[in-house]
Design a protein around this motif. Sequence first.
Motif, PDB file in Angstrom:
ATOM      1  N   ASN A 147      77.983  -1.470  52.904  1.00  0.00           N
ATOM      2  CA  ASN A 147      76.953  -0.956  51.998  1.00  0.00           C
ATOM      3  C   ASN A 147      77.506  -0.758  50.587  1.00  0.00           C
ATOM      4  OD1 ASN A 147      74.748  -0.888  53.739  1.00  0.00           O
ATOM      5  ND2 ASN A 147      75.311   1.116  54.567  1.00  0.00           N
ATOM      6  N   GLU A 148      78.737  -0.325  50.472  1.00  0.00           N
ATOM      7  CA  GLU A 148      79.359  -0.196  49.149  1.00  0.00           C
ATOM      8  C   GLU A 148      79.514  -1.558  48.495  1.00  0.00           C
ATOM      9  OE1 GLU A 148      82.609   2.967  48.635  1.00  0.00           O
ATOM     10  OE2 GLU A 148      82.629   2.603  50.810  1.00  0.00           O
ATOM     11  N   TYR A 149      79.961  -2.543  49.275  1.00  0.00           N
ATOM     12  CA  TYR A 149      80.140  -3.885  48.728  1.00  0.00           C
ATOM     13  C   TYR A 149      78.808  -4.507  48.316  1.00  0.00           C
ATOM     14  CZ  TYR A 149      85.043  -4.094  50.252  1.00  0.00           C
ATOM     15  OH  TYR A 149      86.382  -3.885  50.407  1.00  0.00           O
ATOM     16  N   ARG A 150      77.764  -4.246  49.074  1.00  0.00           N
ATOM     17  CA  ARG A 150      76.449  -4.801  48.733  1.00  0.00           C
ATOM     18  C   ARG A 150      75.987  -4.323  47.359  1.00  0.00           C
ATOM     19  NH1 ARG A 150      74.680  -4.208  54.452  1.00  0.00           N
ATOM     20  NH2 ARG A 150      74.418  -6.318  55.281  1.00  0.00           N
ATOM     21  N   ALA A 151      76.333  -3.080  47.029  1.00  0.00           N
ATOM     22  CA  ALA A 151      75.947  -2.544  45.729  1.00  0.00           C
ATOM     23  C   ALA A 151      76.727  -3.198  44.597  1.00  0.00           C
ATOM     24  CB  ALA A 151      76.168  -1.036  45.706  1.00  0.00           C
ATOM     25  N   LEU A 152      77.955  -3.620  44.880  1.00  0.00           N
ATOM     26  CA  LEU A 152      78.809  -4.222  43.855  1.00  0.00           C
ATOM     27  C   LEU A 152      78.630  -5.731  43.756  1.00  0.00           C
ATOM     28  CD1 LEU A 152      82.112  -2.273  44.677  1.00  0.00           C
ATOM     29  CD2 LEU A 152      80.494  -1.793  42.826  1.00  0.00           C
ATOM     30  N   PHE A 153      78.371  -6.367  44.904  1.00  0.00           N
ATOM     31  CA  PHE A 153      78.247  -7.833  44.969  1.00  0.00           C
ATOM     32  C   PHE A 153      76.929  -8.179  45.670  1.00  0.00           C
ATOM     33  CE2 PHE A 153      82.727  -6.639  45.033  1.00  0.00           C
ATOM     34  CZ  PHE A 153      83.254  -7.415  44.016  1.00  0.00           C
ATOM     35  N   PRO A 154      75.800  -7.991  44.984  1.00  0.00           N
ATOM     36  CA  PRO A 154      74.482  -8.049  45.635  1.00  0.00           C
ATOM     37  C   PRO A 154      74.111  -9.395  46.245  1.00  0.00           C
ATOM     38  CG  PRO A 154      74.346  -6.986  43.475  1.00  0.00           C
ATOM     39  CD  PRO A 154      75.706  -7.594  43.566  1.00  0.00           C
ATOM     40  N   SER A 155      74.621 -10.496  45.710  1.00  0.00           N
ATOM     41  CA  SER A 155      74.185 -11.813  46.197  1.00  0.00           C
ATOM     42  C   SER A 155      75.089 -12.403  47.268  1.00  0.00           C
ATOM     43  CB  SER A 155      74.062 -12.800  45.020  1.00  0.00           C
ATOM     44  OG  SER A 155      73.019 -12.414  44.160  1.00  0.00           O
ATOM     45  N   PHE A 156      76.126 -11.670  47.689  1.00  0.00           N
ATOM     46  CA  PHE A 156      76.958 -12.139  48.794  1.00  0.00           C
ATOM     47  C   PHE A 156      76.185 -12.003  50.105  1.00  0.00           C
ATOM     48  CE2 PHE A 156      80.306 -12.053  45.801  1.00  0.00           C
ATOM     49  CZ  PHE A 156      81.410 -12.685  46.344  1.00  0.00           C
ATOM     50  N   ASN A 157      76.490 -12.895  51.032  1.00  0.00           N
ATOM     51  CA  ASN A 157      75.875 -12.850  52.354  1.00  0.00           C
ATOM     52  C   ASN A 157      76.820 -12.120  53.314  1.00  0.00           C
ATOM     53  OD1 ASN A 157      74.808 -13.313  54.898  1.00  0.00           O
ATOM     54  ND2 ASN A 157      74.355 -15.466  54.537  1.00  0.00           N
ATOM     55  N   PHE A 158      76.410 -10.938  53.761  1.00  0.00           N
ATOM     56  CA  PHE A 158      77.241 -10.114  54.652  1.00  0.00           C
ATOM     57  C   PHE A 158      76.746 -10.163  56.098  1.00  0.00           C
ATOM     58  CE2 PHE A 158      77.705  -8.236  50.436  1.00  0.00           C
ATOM     59  CZ  PHE A 158      79.073  -8.034  50.346  1.00  0.00           C
ATOM     60  N   ALA A 159      75.876 -11.114  56.419  1.00  0.00           N
ATOM     61  CA  ALA A 159      75.213 -11.122  57.721  1.00  0.00           C
ATOM     62  C   ALA A 159      76.187 -11.249  58.892  1.00  0.00           C
ATOM     63  CB  ALA A 159      74.181 -12.256  57.773  1.00  0.00           C
ATOM     64  N   LEU A 160      77.346 -11.884  58.676  1.00  0.00           N
ATOM     65  CA  LEU A 160      78.283 -12.099  59.777  1.00  0.00           C
ATOM     66  C   LEU A 160      79.291 -10.959  59.942  1.00  0.00           C
ATOM     67  CD1 LEU A 160      78.993 -15.941  59.453  1.00  0.00           C
ATOM     68  CD2 LEU A 160      77.345 -14.751  60.904  1.00  0.00           C
ATOM     69  N   ILE A 161      79.204  -9.926  59.109  1.00  0.00           N
ATOM     70  CA  ILE A 161      80.040  -8.739  59.273  1.00  0.00           C
ATOM     71  C   ILE A 161      79.267  -7.766  60.157  1.00  0.00           C
ATOM     72  CG2 ILE A 161      81.282  -6.875  58.144  1.00  0.00           C
ATOM     73  CD1 ILE A 161      82.402  -9.553  57.413  1.00  0.00           C
ATOM     74  N   GLU A 162      79.773  -7.487  61.340  1.00  0.00           N
ATOM     75  CA  GLU A 162      78.996  -6.752  62.334  1.00  0.00           C
ATOM     76  C   GLU A 162      78.944  -5.253  62.071  1.00  0.00           C
ATOM     77  OE1 GLU A 162      80.573  -7.707  66.138  1.00  0.00           O
ATOM     78  OE2 GLU A 162      79.914  -9.794  66.086  1.00  0.00           O
ATOM     79  N   ASN A 163      80.002  -4.682  61.510  1.00  0.00           N
ATOM     80  CA  ASN A 163      80.063  -3.237  61.352  1.00  0.00           C
ATOM     81  C   ASN A 163      80.126  -2.846  59.881  1.00  0.00           C
ATOM     82  OD1 ASN A 163      81.892  -3.954  64.007  1.00  0.00           O
ATOM     83  ND2 ASN A 163      80.559  -2.186  64.333  1.00  0.00           N
ATOM     84  N   ASP A 164      79.417  -1.780  59.547  1.00  0.00           N
ATOM     85  CA  ASP A 164      79.433  -1.305  58.168  1.00  0.00           C
ATOM     86  C   ASP A 164      80.825  -0.818  57.780  1.00  0.00           C
ATOM     87  OD1 ASP A 164      78.301  -0.549  55.650  1.00  0.00           O
ATOM     88  OD2 ASP A 164      78.264   1.528  56.347  1.00  0.00           O
ATOM     89  N   ASP A 165      81.442  -0.026  58.644  1.00  0.00           N
ATOM     90  CA  ASP A 165      82.792   0.475  58.382  1.00  0.00           C
ATOM     91  C   ASP A 165      83.839  -0.497  58.918  1.00  0.00           C
ATOM     92  OD1 ASP A 165      81.923   2.836  57.141  1.00  0.00           O
ATOM     93  OD2 ASP A 165      81.610   3.791  59.097  1.00  0.00           O
ATOM     94  N   ASP A 166      85.053  -0.361  58.411  1.00  0.00           N
ATOM     95  CA  ASP A 166      86.158  -1.239  58.822  1.00  0.00           C
ATOM     96  C   ASP A 166      86.774  -0.710  60.117  1.00  0.00           C
ATOM     97  OD1 ASP A 166      88.214  -3.005  59.038  1.00  0.00           O
ATOM     98  OD2 ASP A 166      89.055  -2.642  57.061  1.00  0.00           O
ATOM     99  N   ILE A 167      86.313  -1.234  61.248  1.00  0.00           N
ATOM    100  CA  ILE A 167      86.829  -0.780  62.539  1.00  0.00           C
ATOM    101  C   ILE A 167      88.051  -1.590  62.977  1.00  0.00           C
ATOM    102  CG2 ILE A 167      84.536  -0.015  63.255  1.00  0.00           C
ATOM    103  CD1 ILE A 167      84.422  -2.521  65.054  1.00  0.00           C
ATOM    104  N   LEU A 168      88.409  -2.636  62.236  1.00  0.00           N
ATOM    105  CA  LEU A 168      89.530  -3.490  62.623  1.00  0.00           C
ATOM    106  C   LEU A 168      90.862  -3.022  62.047  1.00  0.00           C
ATOM    107  CD1 LEU A 168      87.794  -6.970  62.180  1.00  0.00           C
ATOM    108  CD2 LEU A 168      88.189  -5.721  64.305  1.00  0.00           C
ATOM    109  N   TRP A 169      90.815  -2.299  60.933  1.00  0.00           N
ATOM    110  CA  TRP A 169      92.042  -1.808  60.313  1.00  0.00           C
ATOM    111  C   TRP A 169      92.581  -0.625  61.101  1.00  0.00           C
ATOM    112  CZ3 TRP A 169      93.752   2.764  58.031  1.00  0.00           C
ATOM    113  CH2 TRP A 169      94.903   2.665  57.241  1.00  0.00           C
ATOM    114  N   MET A 170      93.904  -0.607  61.330  1.00  0.00           N
ATOM    115  CA  MET A 170      94.547   0.456  62.109  1.00  0.00           C
ATOM    116  C   MET A 170      95.610   1.136  61.260  1.00  0.00           C
ATOM    117  SD  MET A 170      94.931  -1.911  65.492  1.00  0.00           S
ATOM    118  CE  MET A 170      95.317  -3.311  64.412  1.00  0.00           C
TER     119      MET A 170
END
Length: 282
Positions: A147-170
């Motif tokens: 959601n933060e990125y959508r506000a900064l880069f409105p025309s990017f396609n984020f449809a293939l990112i499944e989670n709003d938060d970064d659940i992959l980073w440890m």
Amino acid sequence: MDASISPLYPSHRCKTIHLVTHGQGMHNVAAKKSLKALLSPKLFDAPISTLGWQQVADLRKHVLASGLLKRIELVITSPKSRSMSSSTGSLGGEGYVDGTDAPHLMVEKAGNSDRSAISSLNCPPLLQLALPRTFGIYPCDKRRSINEYRALFPSFNFALIENDDDILWMADTRETNEHVAKRGMEFINWLWTRKEKEIAVVTHSGFLYHTLSAFGTDCHPSIKDGIRKHFANCELRSMVIVDRSMLGSDSATTNFPGKIPSGLDLPSDVAAEKHQDKLTPN
């Protein structure tokens, strides 16, 4: 045939990929002083530096002068501020001028920069994908919410990112090099599911280095080294991947079957011999 020359492949079984690394990030600047600096929370989702923006501008000049920008059908970008800023600045639309009403590709001052807004006018689609990045421990490798990125880069396609938060980073585990390489191969295979034949990928040097380590074993050593060497900031390398296993489903669009000849389409000397055989009585 010279054994050093690669065999021929049908063109519809080949795909051109333009691999690009992001411009210099603030974490790159910090790492020159001390690798421990990479653990600083201040480097969370590290943006590109002033020098990084200059590198992006130089790459932009190159892709315009070479005609490359007109050929690229899709841009795939890792979900990080530095990658999206780099892809926007080098492969995106132009800055806003009077009369431009195209949607924003990047808003003004995105990524903690002093940059003007960039439009999406006449640029290829930009798609976000989680695969081409590395994970773990370093805050610079953690992404913001979608959601933060959508506000900064409105025309990017984020449809293939499944989670709003970064659940992959440890926070306590760094992804192994072997796992990065395995995920890199998954990414290369995934490219074959795309219909586009010429794709740019804007990502990170570590991801590319470990992904490309699997390639070049059947090439001359100098070619292998050229494939596998580390990328510099904002470096672009164009490569061709070949589907030898029918993984892709593309059919040839430029082939033409021709007309079925009434007789055998043979070399003249062979055809003459066969004709003589027919005239010779048994």
